[in-house]
Design a protein around this motif. Structure first.
Motif, PDB file in Angstrom:
ATOM      1  N   THR A 188       0.832  -1.190   0.000  1.00 54.60           N
ATOM      2  CA  THR A 188       0.000   0.000   0.000  1.00 54.60           C
ATOM      3  C   THR A 188       0.867   1.241   0.000  1.00 54.60           C
ATOM      4  O   THR A 188       1.839   1.338   0.735  1.00 54.60           O
ATOM      5  CB  THR A 188      -0.931   0.043   1.234  1.00 54.60           C
ATOM      6  OG1 THR A 188      -1.728  -1.134   1.231  1.00 54.60           O
ATOM      7  CG2 THR A 188      -1.832   1.262   1.191  1.00 54.60           C
ATOM      8  N   SER A 189       0.518   2.182  -0.863  1.00 61.68           N
ATOM      9  CA  SER A 189       1.184   3.471  -0.894  1.00 61.68           C
ATOM     10  C   SER A 189       0.114   4.529  -1.014  1.00 61.68           C
ATOM     11  O   SER A 189      -0.666   4.513  -1.961  1.00 61.68           O
ATOM     12  CB  SER A 189       2.144   3.556  -2.079  1.00 61.68           C
ATOM     13  OG  SER A 189       2.681   4.855  -2.179  1.00 61.68           O
ATOM     14  N   THR A 190       0.000   5.401  -0.051  1.00 62.40           N
ATOM     15  CA  THR A 190      -1.074   6.382  -0.074  1.00 62.40           C
ATOM     16  C   THR A 190      -0.546   7.739  -0.492  1.00 62.40           C
ATOM     17  O   THR A 190       0.562   8.132  -0.178  1.00 62.40           O
ATOM     18  CB  THR A 190      -1.746   6.503   1.303  1.00 62.40           C
ATOM     19  OG1 THR A 190      -0.765   6.939   2.249  1.00 62.40           O
ATOM     20  CG2 THR A 190      -2.329   5.177   1.745  1.00 62.40           C
ATOM     21  N   ALA A 191      -1.375   8.436  -1.246  1.00 64.13           N
ATOM     22  CA  ALA A 191      -1.083   9.804  -1.648  1.00 64.13           C
ATOM     23  C   ALA A 191      -2.381  10.592  -1.595  1.00 64.13           C
ATOM     24  O   ALA A 191      -2.738  11.300  -2.523  1.00 64.13           O
ATOM     25  CB  ALA A 191      -0.469   9.834  -3.040  1.00 64.13           C
ATOM     26  N   ASP A 192      -3.114  10.414  -0.488  1.00 65.33           N
ATOM     27  CA  ASP A 192      -4.429  11.032  -0.351  1.00 65.33           C
ATOM     28  C   ASP A 192      -4.361  12.550  -0.448  1.00 65.33           C
ATOM     29  O   ASP A 192      -5.333  13.198  -0.835  1.00 65.33           O
ATOM     30  CB  ASP A 192      -5.068  10.637   0.991  1.00 65.33           C
ATOM     31  CG  ASP A 192      -5.515   9.173   0.990  1.00 65.33           C
ATOM     32  OD1 ASP A 192      -5.111   8.440   0.074  1.00 65.33           O
ATOM     33  OD2 ASP A 192      -6.259   8.783   1.897  1.00 65.33           O
ATOM     34  N   ARG A 221      -4.838   7.283  -4.712  1.00 65.97           N
ATOM     35  CA  ARG A 221      -4.303   6.239  -3.831  1.00 65.97           C
ATOM     36  C   ARG A 221      -3.948   5.021  -4.670  1.00 65.97           C
ATOM     37  O   ARG A 221      -4.694   4.640  -5.576  1.00 65.97           O
ATOM     38  CB  ARG A 221      -5.331   5.852  -2.782  1.00 65.97           C
ATOM     39  CG  ARG A 221      -4.825   4.815  -1.772  1.00 65.97           C
ATOM     40  CD  ARG A 221      -5.905   4.384  -0.794  1.00 65.97           C
ATOM     41  NE  ARG A 221      -6.572   5.524  -0.202  1.00 65.97           N
ATOM     42  CZ  ARG A 221      -7.862   5.785  -0.328  1.00 65.97           C
ATOM     43  NH1 ARG A 221      -8.628   4.993  -1.040  1.00 65.97           N
ATOM     44  NH2 ARG A 221      -8.398   6.843   0.249  1.00 65.97           N
ATOM     45  N   TYR A 222      -2.811   4.401  -4.365  1.00 67.75           N
ATOM     46  CA  TYR A 222      -2.360   3.196  -5.050  1.00 67.75           C
ATOM     47  C   TYR A 222      -2.283   2.043  -4.057  1.00 67.75           C
ATOM     48  O   TYR A 222      -1.754   2.189  -2.955  1.00 67.75           O
ATOM     49  CB  TYR A 222      -0.982   3.407  -5.688  1.00 67.75           C
ATOM     50  CG  TYR A 222      -0.370   2.159  -6.260  1.00 67.75           C
ATOM     51  CD1 TYR A 222       0.527   1.393  -5.509  1.00 67.75           C
ATOM     52  CD2 TYR A 222      -0.703   1.730  -7.537  1.00 67.75           C
ATOM     53  CE1 TYR A 222       1.081   0.238  -6.040  1.00 67.75           C
ATOM     54  CE2 TYR A 222      -0.148   0.578  -8.068  1.00 67.75           C
ATOM     55  CZ  TYR A 222       0.737  -0.160  -7.320  1.00 67.75           C
ATOM     56  OH  TYR A 222       1.275  -1.308  -7.842  1.00 67.75           O
ATOM     57  N   GLU A 223      -2.822   0.891  -4.450  1.00 67.80           N
ATOM     58  CA  GLU A 223      -2.738  -0.319  -3.650  1.00 67.80           C
ATOM     59  C   GLU A 223      -2.443  -1.491  -4.578  1.00 67.80           C
ATOM     60  O   GLU A 223      -2.889  -1.504  -5.732  1.00 67.80           O
ATOM     61  CB  GLU A 223      -4.044  -0.572  -2.898  1.00 67.80           C
ATOM     62  CG  GLU A 223      -4.435   0.541  -1.933  1.00 67.80           C
ATOM     63  CD  GLU A 223      -5.872   0.421  -1.463  1.00 67.80           C
ATOM     64  OE1 GLU A 223      -6.083   0.109  -0.284  1.00 67.80           O
ATOM     65  OE2 GLU A 223      -6.769   0.644  -2.295  1.00 67.80           O
ATOM     66  N   THR A 282      -7.112   4.524  -7.022  1.00 64.68           N
ATOM     67  CA  THR A 282      -8.371   5.105  -6.565  1.00 64.68           C
ATOM     68  C   THR A 282      -8.296   6.626  -6.549  1.00 64.68           C
ATOM     69  O   THR A 282      -7.380   7.206  -5.945  1.00 64.68           O
ATOM     70  CB  THR A 282      -8.717   4.611  -5.147  1.00 64.68           C
ATOM     71  OG1 THR A 282      -8.788   3.182  -5.142  1.00 64.68           O
ATOM     72  CG2 THR A 282     -10.057   5.177  -4.689  1.00 64.68           C
ATOM     73  N   CYS A 293      -9.485   9.808  -4.939  1.00 65.75           N
ATOM     74  CA  CYS A 293     -10.023   9.951  -3.579  1.00 65.75           C
ATOM     75  C   CYS A 293     -10.191  11.426  -3.187  1.00 65.75           C
ATOM     76  O   CYS A 293      -9.625  11.881  -2.183  1.00 65.75           O
ATOM     77  CB  CYS A 293      -9.181   9.186  -2.572  1.00 65.75           C
ATOM     78  SG  CYS A 293      -7.398   9.455  -2.668  1.00 65.75           S
ATOM     79  N   GLU A 326       0.726  12.343 -10.053  1.00 71.47           N
ATOM     80  CA  GLU A 326       0.772  11.124  -9.254  1.00 71.47           C
ATOM     81  C   GLU A 326       0.442   9.897 -10.099  1.00 71.47           C
ATOM     82  O   GLU A 326       1.053   8.837  -9.939  1.00 71.47           O
ATOM     83  CB  GLU A 326      -0.194  11.232  -8.077  1.00 71.47           C
ATOM     84  CG  GLU A 326      -0.213  10.031  -7.150  1.00 71.47           C
ATOM     85  CD  GLU A 326       1.132   9.753  -6.499  1.00 71.47           C
ATOM     86  OE1 GLU A 326       1.340   8.596  -6.072  1.00 71.47           O
ATOM     87  OE2 GLU A 326       1.978  10.666  -6.396  1.00 71.47           O
ATOM     88  N   GLU A 346     -13.707   6.959  -5.171  1.00 75.22           N
ATOM     89  CA  GLU A 346     -14.526   7.011  -3.963  1.00 75.22           C
ATOM     90  C   GLU A 346     -15.735   7.919  -4.182  1.00 75.22           C
ATOM     91  O   GLU A 346     -15.706   8.841  -5.001  1.00 75.22           O
ATOM     92  CB  GLU A 346     -13.709   7.552  -2.789  1.00 75.22           C
ATOM     93  CG  GLU A 346     -12.603   6.635  -2.326  1.00 75.22           C
ATOM     94  CD  GLU A 346     -11.855   7.190  -1.127  1.00 75.22           C
ATOM     95  OE1 GLU A 346     -12.057   8.379  -0.807  1.00 75.22           O
ATOM     96  OE2 GLU A 346     -11.060   6.438  -0.536  1.00 75.22           O
TER      97      GLU A 346
END
Length: 266
Positions: free
Chosen positions: A11-15, A20-22, A31, A33, A48, A68
């Protein structure tokens, strides 16, 4: 324990930028988001997405693009586009023609990697997919739509043209006359019409969207990885080839597959 449970999950989040990347085994999920603004897109989000494409592990075979909230994407974030930042429309207009085109090429790269022959990309679309949102879905190989999905190529309402890699795929899917009508009117296309004219791979109830995409992903993964990549290359290049050229491409692809599967290794 299911097979999914057994897979290591990265998991790498960039909210903070709205993407977001999973990754779970060979399936990567991207995703959008920013549900509070209907996942309206910004150059930061595109940066991103490009970053994800450059770092995508080689073992990824399927990329799912989802969002989302109640909409896939309302398109370009006009508060950014009309602001004073480096990527605002006004700032782009001040660049030389070559520099402006180069900047747009960078934006396009956030979308076009989804057409890579090494992956199969699937868009899971609910609610509105407008402008850049529509083009993001178009750059994916397949589009699974919730029954409340709505497509619109709305750039014309801003006096602009679609420029994020969606026009060729749209034309291939629905034909030049229908594509022109869709782009110059900017009208909304409901899920049932999208299904009828070839924009949708499938249309399902909103509550079934996630499961339908997971089932399609599993079906893709059930096929030989190299065969799937060859098939995607064959079909993707078919519109630009004559019948004899496509026949030759088929022969060459099959020769490669036979050599890999049954060859002596010499």
């Amino acid at each position: 324990m299911t097979a999914a449970d057994a897979e290591p999950v990265k998991t790498s989040t960039a909210d903070e930028v709205g993407v977001r990347y999973e990754q779970a085994g060979p399936v990567a999920t991207v995703t959008l988001c920013r549900p509070d603004v209907l996942n309206a897109q910004t150059p930061a989000m595109w940066a991103e997405l490009s970053n994800i494409s450059r770092k995508l592990p080689g073992d990824v075979r399927v990329v799912i693009v989802r969002a989302e909230g109640r909409a896939f994407s309302a398109g370009l974030d006009l508060s950014v586009a009309k602001g004073g930042g480096d990527s605002s429309l006004a700032r782009l207009a001040q660049l030389s023609a070559a520099d402006c085109a180069d900047r747009i090429a960078g934006f396009q790269a956030a979308f076009t990697w989804l057409r890579s022959p090494s992956i199969v990309s699937i868009a899971a679309v609910q609610g509105h997919a407008i402008g850049a949102g529509f083009q993001l879905a178009l750059n994916c190989d397949m589009r699974v739509l919730a029954d409340d999905a709505r497509f619109s190529m709305a750039e014309v309402t801003l006096g602009l043209v679609p420029d994020l890699g969606g026009t060729k795929r749209l034309t291939e899917l629905v034909g030049p006359s229908r594509a022109l009508e869709i782009c110059v009117t900017g009208r909304r296309i409901a899920a049932d019409e999208a299904d009828r004219i070839g924009l949708a791979t499938a249309v399902v109830p909103r509550t079934d969207l996630e499961d339908a995409v997971a089932d399609l992903s599993a079906a893709v993964l059930a096929g030989d990885a190299n065969a799937v990549a060859e098939i995607k290359g064959l079909l993707g290049g078919a519109p630009g080839r004559s019948y004899p050229e496509q026949d030759r491409a088929e022969r060459e692809a099959q020769t490669r597959r036979l050599a890999e599967l049954l060859g002596s290794g010499e």
